[in-house]
Design a protein around this motif. Structure first.
Motif, mmCIF file in Angstrom:
data_model
loop_
_atom_site.group_PDB
_atom_site.id
_atom_site.type_symbol
_atom_site.label_atom_id
_atom_site.label_comp_id
_atom_site.label_asym_id
_atom_site.label_seq_id
_atom_site.Cartn_x
_atom_site.Cartn_y
_atom_site.Cartn_z
ATOM 1 N N VAL A 61 35.828 42.459 26.128
ATOM 2 C CA VAL A 61 34.876 43.556 26.282
ATOM 3 C C VAL A 61 35.361 44.612 27.275
ATOM 4 O O VAL A 61 34.615 45.508 27.628
ATOM 5 C CB VAL A 61 33.483 43.056 26.721
ATOM 6 C CG1 VAL A 61 32.844 42.224 25.632
ATOM 7 C CG2 VAL A 61 33.566 42.279 28.019
ATOM 8 N N GLY A 62 36.603 44.492 27.748
ATOM 9 C CA GLY A 62 37.111 45.515 28.661
ATOM 10 C C GLY A 62 37.798 44.886 29.861
ATOM 11 O O GLY A 62 37.897 43.665 29.969
ATOM 12 N N SER A 63 38.262 45.730 30.779
ATOM 13 C CA SER A 63 38.978 45.238 31.957
ATOM 14 C C SER A 63 37.972 44.874 33.059
ATOM 15 O O SER A 63 36.927 45.521 33.185
ATOM 16 C CB SER A 63 39.922 46.343 32.438
ATOM 17 O OG SER A 63 39.932 46.381 33.834
ATOM 18 N N PRO A 64 38.247 43.846 33.861
ATOM 19 C CA PRO A 64 37.312 43.439 34.929
ATOM 20 C C PRO A 64 37.052 44.561 35.932
ATOM 21 O O PRO A 64 35.995 44.593 36.574
ATOM 22 C CB PRO A 64 38.007 42.275 35.605
ATOM 23 C CG PRO A 64 39.055 41.817 34.673
ATOM 24 C CD PRO A 64 39.426 42.972 33.796
ATOM 25 N N ASP A 65 37.995 45.497 36.054
ATOM 26 C CA ASP A 65 37.813 46.578 37.030
ATOM 27 C C ASP A 65 36.657 47.498 36.677
ATOM 28 O O ASP A 65 36.156 48.232 37.532
ATOM 29 C CB ASP A 65 39.086 47.455 37.106
ATOM 30 C CG ASP A 65 40.333 46.614 37.218
ATOM 31 O OD1 ASP A 65 40.214 45.466 37.751
ATOM 32 O OD2 ASP A 65 41.402 47.063 36.762
ATOM 33 N N GLU A 66 36.278 47.491 35.411
ATOM 34 C CA GLU A 66 35.194 48.393 35.014
ATOM 35 C C GLU A 66 33.843 47.973 35.565
ATOM 36 O O GLU A 66 32.893 48.729 35.509
ATOM 37 C CB GLU A 66 35.067 48.423 33.481
ATOM 38 C CG GLU A 66 36.223 49.059 32.768
ATOM 39 C CD GLU A 66 36.131 48.798 31.267
ATOM 40 O OE1 GLU A 66 34.999 48.746 30.740
ATOM 41 O OE2 GLU A 66 37.186 48.641 30.635
ATOM 42 N N PHE A 67 33.790 46.722 36.058
ATOM 43 C CA PHE A 67 32.473 46.220 36.441
ATOM 44 C C PHE A 67 32.310 46.186 37.949
ATOM 45 O O PHE A 67 33.273 46.084 38.686
ATOM 46 C CB PHE A 67 32.251 44.834 35.840
ATOM 47 C CG PHE A 67 32.432 44.855 34.349
ATOM 48 C CD1 PHE A 67 31.496 45.460 33.520
ATOM 49 C CD2 PHE A 67 33.579 44.308 33.766
ATOM 50 C CE1 PHE A 67 31.680 45.515 32.154
ATOM 51 C CE2 PHE A 67 33.768 44.358 32.405
ATOM 52 C CZ PHE A 67 32.819 44.960 31.588
ATOM 53 N N SER A 68 31.031 46.308 38.394
ATOM 54 C CA SER A 68 30.765 46.339 39.830
ATOM 55 C C SER A 68 29.470 45.599 40.080
ATOM 56 O O SER A 68 28.965 44.892 39.211
ATOM 57 C CB SER A 68 30.629 47.793 40.280
ATOM 58 O OG SER A 68 29.494 48.346 39.637
ATOM 59 N N ALA A 69 28.892 45.785 41.242
ATOM 60 C CA ALA A 69 27.641 45.125 41.581
ATOM 61 C C ALA A 69 26.466 45.699 40.791
ATOM 62 O O ALA A 69 25.406 45.085 40.722
ATOM 63 C CB ALA A 69 27.378 45.273 43.072
ATOM 64 N N VAL A 70 26.671 46.860 40.194
ATOM 65 C CA VAL A 70 25.598 47.451 39.389
ATOM 66 C C VAL A 70 25.779 47.002 37.939
ATOM 67 O O VAL A 70 26.856 47.169 37.382
ATOM 68 C CB VAL A 70 25.655 48.994 39.464
ATOM 69 C CG1 VAL A 70 24.523 49.600 38.644
ATOM 70 C CG2 VAL A 70 25.607 49.448 40.900
ATOM 71 N N PRO A 71 24.735 46.407 37.334
ATOM 72 C CA PRO A 71 24.893 45.899 35.973
ATOM 73 C C PRO A 71 25.330 46.976 34.998
ATOM 74 O O PRO A 71 24.814 48.091 35.022
ATOM 75 C CB PRO A 71 23.493 45.390 35.619
ATOM 76 C CG PRO A 71 22.845 45.099 36.922
ATOM 77 C CD PRO A 71 23.396 46.109 37.889
ATOM 78 N N LYS A 72 26.312 46.605 34.169
ATOM 79 C CA LYS A 72 26.780 47.530 33.152
ATOM 80 C C LYS A 72 26.592 46.881 31.789
ATOM 81 O O LYS A 72 26.854 45.698 31.612
ATOM 82 C CB LYS A 72 28.261 47.836 33.380
ATOM 83 C CG LYS A 72 28.794 48.847 32.413
ATOM 84 C CD LYS A 72 30.234 49.211 32.707
ATOM 85 C CE LYS A 72 30.796 49.983 31.521
ATOM 86 N NZ LYS A 72 32.238 50.132 31.580
#
Ligand code: HEM
Ligand code: FES
Lengths: 172, 223
Positions: free
Chosen positions: A52-63
């Motif tokens: 579903v994409g690279s881990p870097d795209e995600f943060s503490a804010v739900p995406k």
């Protein structure tokens, strides 16, 4: 009538006929019953993991991410779209939540609850969940939002099967 | 245990006379294969009914997986036959039974014919028998289209074309059968409805009439 231990002609014929009839009927019915209950006994497909994409795209804010899985429903095969809400905490751990409400199956959204910008909210019966999917005590859901199995491989995040979220409910 | 349950119901509803009336009567010597082996020809009617029961049961189970739709019909039959446990057997019962029931019905008709059993006072039962025969042919014709493979499609095409060739009413019959201008989606749903609801319903009514008449007139006498 004869001795008690002897069996009369009539009884013998009765048993013989019932036995033969029963055997015939069973031979007919057994395949049909097995055919009908097959869905109970068929194994469930394992399901491959989907990127579903690279881990870097995600943060503490739900995406919110959408991904397609191949589903085989009897003779009908299709691509169905699944949704996950993904967060990465400061330790780098990834949590991918299923948006299916644990109350009665509606779809939850992030931050849309009245006055609850940091919770998941289900509009059907005002169900609420924390950022980790924990159900807020006193709202309808009785379990926390399911999570997808996750795996980071070659710089990509893969999501797999849905499993129960072990986190207990919390006070809102 | 069974006896006790039976007695309990019998005490309240007096069911013994009901089944006695149906089941408790002597088999005349001339129809009993134990006396004259050639009397097995009297079994053909019962065997036809036995296969009809198999058709109805196996058909009911097939509808759990079958869909009467041009996109999915063929796939659903393929699926139920190859991927559902005992699918080959259940479909096989229905497939071969459909031919066997016609064979049995034919043998039964021959027996009735050669024993002269259709004569007075049993003419009406012969008429009902002929109607059953047509209903069975109808079931075979409509069922054959359902797998929606090439054989099914073209066999039905031929059948519909034959109906079309009837003077005057032919084209109307054709449209009524196909449910439109072409042999397609609407034909399949129509044939399905006729195959699983209309004709089995008619068949059960006719069989009921057949059996009531046999019971009240008794089996015909020896030659
Ligand atoms: C005496 C009665 C019947 C006869 C002679 C008959 C005949 C047939 C025939 C010739 C086929 C095509 C089968 C094949 O080529 O494999 C068929 C298919 C089918 N029939 Fe019947 N049928 C009867 C009763 C029923 C009943 C009562 C039902 C349901 C309630 C039923 C449901 C079906 C279904 C779902 C199919 C399609 C599946 C398949 O092709 O295997 N049938 N039938
Ligand atoms: S279905 Fe979500 S709160 Fe009822």
């Amino acid at each position: 009538m004869g001795d008690k231990r002897e069996i009369s002609r009539r009884t013998f014929l009765n048993y013989a006929l019932m036995g033969t009839g029963g055997f015939l009927a069973a031979g007919m019915i057994t395949p049909m019953i097995r055919f009908a209950v097959d869905p109970l006994l068929q194994g469930h497909a394992g399901g491959d993991k989907v990127a579903v994409g690279s881990p870097d795209e995600f943060s503490a804010v739900p995406k919110r991410v959408e991904f397609k899985v191949h589903t085989k429903d009897g003779w009908y095969e299709s691509e169905s779209t699944l949704t996950a809400w993904v967060t990465k905490n400061d330790k780098g751990e990834i949590l991918a939540l299923s948006p299916i409400c644990k109350h009665l199956g509606c779809t939850v959204d992030w931050g849309t609850g009245p006055g609850q910008p940091n919770e998941y909210f289900c509009p059907c019966h005002m169900g609420r969940y924390s950022i980790n999917g924990e159900h807020i005590l006193g709202t309808p859901p009785t379990a926390s939002l399911d999570e997808y199995e996750t795996e980071v491989k070659e710089g990509k995040l893969y999501l797999g099967k849905v499993k129960a979220n072990p986190r207990p409910g919390v006070n809102g | 245990m069974m006896q006790k349950m039976y007695d309990w119901v019998d005490e309240r509803l007096n069911i013994t006379p009901m089944w006695r009336d149906l089941a408790d009567h002597e088999v005349p010597e001339h129809v009993n294969p134990a006396h004259h082996f050639s009397a097995f020809v009297y079994c053909f009617g019962g065997l036809t009914f036995f296969i009809t029961v198999i058709q109805i049961l196996s058909g009911m189970f097939l509808t759990m997986y079958y869909v009467p739709d041009v996109i999915n019909a063929y796939e659903s039959v393929k699926y139920l036959q190859n991927e559902v446990a005992f699918g080959v057997i259940v479909r096989g019962m229905h497939h071969w039974g459909a031919s066997l029931v016609i064979v049995m019905m034919f043998l039964h008709t021959l027996r009735v014919f050669f024993t002269g059993s259709y004569k007075k006072p049993r003419e009406l039962n012969w008429v009902v028998g002929v109607l059953i025969f047509f209903v069975m042919l109808g079931l075979g014709f409509t069922g054959y289209l359902l797998p929606w493979d090439n054989t099914a499609y073209f066999a039905t095409k031929v059948g519909v074309q034959i109906a079309d060739s009837v003077p005057f009413i032919g084209p109307y019959v054709k449209t009524l059968l196909t449910g439109g201008d072409i042999l397609g989606a609407q034909t399949l749903t129509r044939f399905f409805a006729i195959h699983v609801f209309f004709l089995p319903g008619a068949l059960l009514g006719l069989l009921g009439a057949h059996f009531v008449m046999i019971r009240s007139q008794g089996i015909s006498g020896p030659l």
